[in-house]
Design a protein around this motif. Structure first.
Motif, PDB file in Angstrom:
ATOM      1  N   ASN A   1     -33.120-115.254 -57.953  1.00  6.70           N
ATOM      2  CA  ASN A   1     -34.549-114.929 -57.839  1.00  6.70           C
ATOM      3  C   ASN A   1     -35.115-115.501 -56.530  1.00  6.70           C
ATOM      4  O   ASN A   1     -34.423-116.194 -55.760  1.00  6.70           O
ATOM      5  N   GLN A   2     -36.389-115.251 -56.302  1.00  9.53           N
ATOM      6  CA  GLN A   2     -37.034-115.655 -55.055  1.00  9.53           C
ATOM      7  C   GLN A   2     -37.116-117.165 -54.932  1.00  9.53           C
ATOM      8  O   GLN A   2     -37.044-117.723 -53.845  1.00  9.53           O
ATOM      9  N   SER A   3     -37.255-117.853 -56.085  1.00 12.58           N
ATOM     10  CA  SER A   3     -37.356-119.320 -56.040  1.00 12.58           C
ATOM     11  C   SER A   3     -36.082-119.942 -55.481  1.00 12.58           C
ATOM     12  O   SER A   3     -36.123-120.999 -54.843  1.00 12.58           O
ATOM     13  N   PHE A   4     -34.928-119.329 -55.708  1.00 13.26           N
ATOM     14  CA  PHE A   4     -33.683-119.836 -55.128  1.00 13.26           C
ATOM     15  C   PHE A   4     -33.718-119.751 -53.607  1.00 13.26           C
ATOM     16  O   PHE A   4     -33.293-120.684 -52.916  1.00 13.26           O
ATOM     17  N   CYS A   5     -34.215-118.637 -53.124  1.00 10.77           N
ATOM     18  CA  CYS A   5     -34.300-118.488 -51.668  1.00 10.77           C
ATOM     19  C   CYS A   5     -35.251-119.524 -51.070  1.00 10.77           C
ATOM     20  O   CYS A   5     -34.993-120.101 -50.015  1.00 10.77           O
ATOM     21  N   THR A   6     -36.370-119.776 -51.759  1.00 14.08           N
ATOM     22  CA  THR A   6     -37.330-120.778 -51.296  1.00 14.08           C
ATOM     23  C   THR A   6     -36.716-122.164 -51.314  1.00 14.08           C
ATOM     24  O   THR A   6     -36.915-122.968 -50.392  1.00 14.08           O
TER      25      THR A   6
END
Length: 938
Positions: A301-306
């Motif tokens: 998900n996007q939180s992993f990228c962040t």
């Protein structure tokens, strides 16, 4: 009003169908029996009628016909008697009485038997008369022929012919005829013939007037009516049975339809929920990753990228660990995660990851496998949370973090199983209270601790009552049969309730008429529980007077050996209308009883159920205002053991090898709860054992691979590895035969069976009681000692040593046994003489310690035996039982020519040193008290 659901209705139908089937089988059985009796009585009727008719066609010259006819009469008589006796005997058996043997049937059978016997006797008599008549007639003809051939006078011949024909004539015409012997015989036989003729006519009249035919007709009418009634019942039962089966299948069809609708609704809701979860996962603050079964990233998900600084296209198709882990990432954590992924197992861990720009950050990662419908590993889902700030705080506050981890484990254990945690704190409370109570001398504090113990015991009693009642209702209560002496049942009752009755002003009378050498086979704790429950009620409801307990041998209704237990009180009594329901659960004698006396109303219900499970009987007799008597009869197997051997001073002594509890055991306790571990440890230490604690099953296995133990106490619910798994590994992989006691708060039989199946030797139930622990050790004493002798436990002791005074003060206070009570009995209030005894103990102990160390260094077994014997005698004067046991064990080894173990000598030295310090403290306390008395007097 709550409606009955489908499952309950189905269960009711199943019960009804089962009962109908049983009833139908009983009706079929009854029909068969009725048919048998009907045929039997019809056969009897035919036999009697045929016998009566055959009498008139009987040929007296045919001997075989006579035997056949006699046998026919005897068989008819026996058949009538057999049928009557069988119906009467069946009356004693409940099933036969229910099916066939009614009072009406027995009455008909008895009347028929009497009538048949009378008829048969008449027929036999008539048969004999007929044979006799034929015999007399033939004899008469023979005599007549002889006389006619020998008489010379024609008048005499005519007279003989007429006399033979009629039997009635005047005196003979000639004197010559009178003198003939044949004429005299002829006269006698003619008189006999005429008398038999009269008797035969009377007997024929009796036969034709006998009412046995009417009796048999009534009997056959009765069985015909029974058969007709059975047909009606059978028809009704079959109709109801078919209707119930049809209703059951209808309910099952309707339930399947309902389940189908529920599944469709759940599928719809599941799809809806998946959409929501996908939205949540995409926008969750935590990083969420999905990998295939080999650990290759397929989605994030996007939180992993962040969190990581990498874009999704940079990490797809790669293993996240190869990108994110670096120099400071723990190799052990990496290996654990890799192993879990290879094994397809869940795992949680904390480790260091590196941002794309090289910055370190801590994550809390939870990896969970998912499986397809066939059970094959499909993928892994990992949830990562940034805990960098928290880890920084944990590093600064390491001790606080460890404590938080322990608390978190305790909370997890509490949430896992409520029944386990209800008993776990109670184990700590009661255990510590028992330990504290044994070390407190102040009367007021002792009284306060007793209040704590009583409250804890009451709470445990309520919990046990509820659990016992639940097990009884679910038919999960099982009895443990073992040999026991009845004094082991009575002694705890005496020690518990004599002081309670004295405090309440009651007189407790115990009449034990059971022989001291009688050994019973049964469930001793359950029998003790029955008596405790009843005597507890008696004490509760008796305000003055007495409570009497009577125990004696008895024979049950089934002629089985057993015991009678009677508990009689002079209390408030029970109204007669309440006696019928007194054994029902949650029922008390009066509606105000709970408010006035407390209680759950389960005690008597449990007693009744326990007695029933044991195959016994309980009855109650009560008069309101005068008291109540409960009488229990329990069947138990018995045997007589050999009397105890008496020593020279006439004191009873049993075989030491059979009764002595094993001492100085090395014990491994696997327990994650620190309070429970402390309680178990102190119990063991008070008994002279050495204890090692393992916080979970895995740690226990690690310790067992390095060290040997005489006994293992294994908890069940523990983090990382539970007790059942650890026990299986100990038995199957480590191949250890060490005795294992499972110590668990699980009270249902399934949990105990699982532990036993895993390899445990015995089950101890929390709260842990010292007596039950001792009983378990004694029960497995032989195996414990055999295992103990088969290995030499590893120890860090390489030489004997004495501790400094500072080191001695750190030893547990429970190690010291010296008290003033034995000296007060000897010396009274003379403090100086007491101090002389204590000084003598100190000096003797100091010399013994030095001598033991010297003797052991020189391997001087004789001196070791001499000094250990001296220590045993000295310790016996002060009632220091553990010191006596330790010295006795060493003396025993020395007598056998063996050098005692280094551990045993060191333990004896330690006990001597702590008791030396105890003696010093007792002298100081008494000196201070004496000085205080002087100041007061001054």
């Amino acid at each position: 009003m709550r409606l009955i659901n489908t499952n309950q209705l189905s269960l009711m139908l199943i019960v009804f169908i089962t009962c109908s089937a049983v009833y139908l089988s009983l009706i079929v059985t009854k029909s068969h029996l009725v048919d048998q009796y009907q045929r039997a009585y019809l056969s009897l009727s035919d036999s009697l009628i045929q016998s009566r008719e055959n009498l008139y066609y009987f040929n007296h010259q045919d001997n075989k016909a006579y035997d056949v006819y006699s046998s026919q009469l005897v068989n008819a008589d026996l058949k009538a008697s057999f049928l009557s006796e069988r119906l009467e005997n069946d009356q004693a058996h409940w099933l036969s009485r229910f099916l066939i043997s009614s009072d009406e049937a027995i009455s008909y059978a008895k009347n028929t038997q009497v009538g048949a016997s009378t008829l048969i006797n008449d027929l036999e008599t008539s048969l004999r008369l007929k044979v006799s008549y034929e015999y007399s007639a033939l004899t008469t003809l023979l005599l007549e022929e002889k006389l006619l051939s020998t008489l010379p006078a024609l008048e005499d011949k005519l007279y003989v012919s007429q006399f033979t024909l009629t039997g009635l004539m005047e005196s003979p015409p000639s004197r010559y005829l009178k003198t003939q012997p044949e004429f005299k015989s002829l006269s006698n036989y003619i008189a006999f013939r005429e008398r038999i003729k009269v008797e035969s006519k009377n007997k024929e009249k009796d036969i034709f007037t006998n009412n046995v035919k009417q009796m048999l007709t009534q009997q056959n009418s009765y069985w015909l009516s029974q058969a007709e009634s059975i047909k009606n019942h059978m028809f009704i039962t079959v109709v109801l049975f078919i209707c119930a089966i049809a209703a059951y299948f209808y309910l099952q069809l309707r339930e399947r339809l309902r389940q189908t609708l529920v599944i469709k609704r759940d599928l719809f809701n599941s799809e809806k929920e998946k959409s929501k979860l996908a939205l949540v996962a995409e926008h969750a603050h935590d990083a969420i990753l999905i990998t295939d079964k080999d650990g290759i990233l397929t989605w994030a998900n996007q939180s992993f990228c962040t969190l990581s600084g990498y874009q999704l296209n940079e990490v797809l198709g790669k293993k996240p660990g190869n990108i994110l882990q670096g120099e400071k990432t723990s190799k052990d954590d990496i290996n654990r995660i890799s192993t879990a992924i290879k094994n397809g197992a869940s795992i949680e861990s904390e480790l260091v990851n590196y941002h794309k720009n090289g910055t370190e950050y801590w994550i809390d990662i939870a990896i969970t496998p998912t499986f397809d419908l066939e059970g094959s590993l499909e993928q892994f889902i990992a949830v990562e949370r940034d805990i960098t700030k928290r880890k920084a705080l944990e590093i600064d506050l390491a001790d606080a973090a460890k404590q938080a981890e322990v608390s978190n484990k305790a909370k997890s254990t509490f949430l896992a199983t409520m029944s386990h945690e209800l008993r776990t704190p109670l184990n700590g409370i009661l255990g510590m209270a028992q330990i504290i109570e044994s070390n407190i001398k102040d009367p007021e504090q002792h009284k306060q601790i007793n209040v704590l113990l009583e409250s804890g015991d009451h709470l445990l009693s309520l919990l046990n009552d509820i659990l016992d009642f639940s097990k009884i209702e679910q038919n999960k209560l099982e009895l443990n049969c073992e040999d026991f002496n009845f004094k082991d049942v009575i002694n705890p009752i005496t020690s518990t309730y004599i002081p309670i009755c004295e405090d309440r002003g009651l007189n407790l009378i115990i009449n034990n008429e059971i022989g001291p050498n009688t050994v019973f086979k049964g469930d001793k704790p359950r029998i003790r529980q029955i008596i405790f429950n009843l005597i507890s009620n008696a004490v509760k409801f008796t305000h003055d007077g007495s409570i009497t307990l009577l125990f004696n041998h008895t024979l049950t209704v089934k002629k089985e050996t057993g015991i009678t237990i009677q508990i009689k009180d002079s209390g408030i009594g029970i109204r007669q209308e309440r006696l019928e329901k007194i054994f029902d659960p949650f029922i008390q004698a009066e509606s105000s009883t709970t408010r006035q006396y407390g209680g759950t109303g389960l005690g008597l219900a449990i007693v009744k159920q326990l007695v029933d499970v044991m195959g016994g009987d309980i009855s109650v007799n009560s008069t309101e205002g005068k008291g109540t008597t409960f009488t229990i009869v329990i069947p138990l197997e018995t045997s007589i053991k050999q009397a105890t051997v008496e020593n020279k001073d006439h004191s009873p002594r049993t075989n030491i090898e059979e009764t002595k509890t094993p001492t100085n055991l090395s014990i491994l306790i696997a327990e994650d709860n620190k309070v429970n571990a402390l309680v178990a440890k102190m119990f063991c230490q008070r008994l002279g054992h050495q204890v090692t604690i393992a916080e979970n099953g895995q740690i226990a296995l690690d310790i067992l691979q390095e060290s040997s133990f005489d006994l293992i106490i294994m908890d069940n619910h523990m983090p990382i590895m539970d007790g059942i798994t650890a026990t299986q590994i100990i038995r199957n992989k480590l191949k250890l035969s060490t005795v294992i006691f499972a110590c668990t708060a699980d009270v249902f039989q399934e949990a105990h069976d699982n532990f036993i199946a895993a390899g445990a030797n015995y089950i101890l139930t929390k709260p842990l009681q010292e007596q039950s622990f001792l009983d378990a050790i004694n029960h497995h004493k032989i195996k414990i000692e055999r295992n103990k002798s088969s290995h030499q436990p590893k120890t860090n002791i390489i030489e004997l040593k004495r501790y400094s005074k500072d080191k001695i003060t750190t030893l547990a206070l429970t190690e010291a046994e010296l008290t003033l009570e034995p000296l007060i009995e000897i010396c009274g209030d003379d403090i100086e003489i007491r101090n002389e005894f204590l000084t003598s103990f100190i000096n003797t102990s100091e010399e013994s310690i030095t001598s033991l160390i010297t003797a052991y260094d020189k391997k001087d077994i004789d001196n070791i035996r001499l000094h250990s014997h001296s220590i045993k005698g000295m310790a016996g004067n002060f009632d220091a039982h553990r010191l006596v046991e330790s010295a006795s064990s060493i003396e025993k080894d020395a007598k056998m020519g063996m050098l005692p173990k280094l551990n045993d000598i060191q333990q004896l030295i330690n006990l001597l040193e702590v008791n030396i310090q105890q003696a010093t403290r007792l002298m100081e306390n008494k000196s201070d008290k004496k000085q205080g008395d002087v100041n007061i007097n001054a």
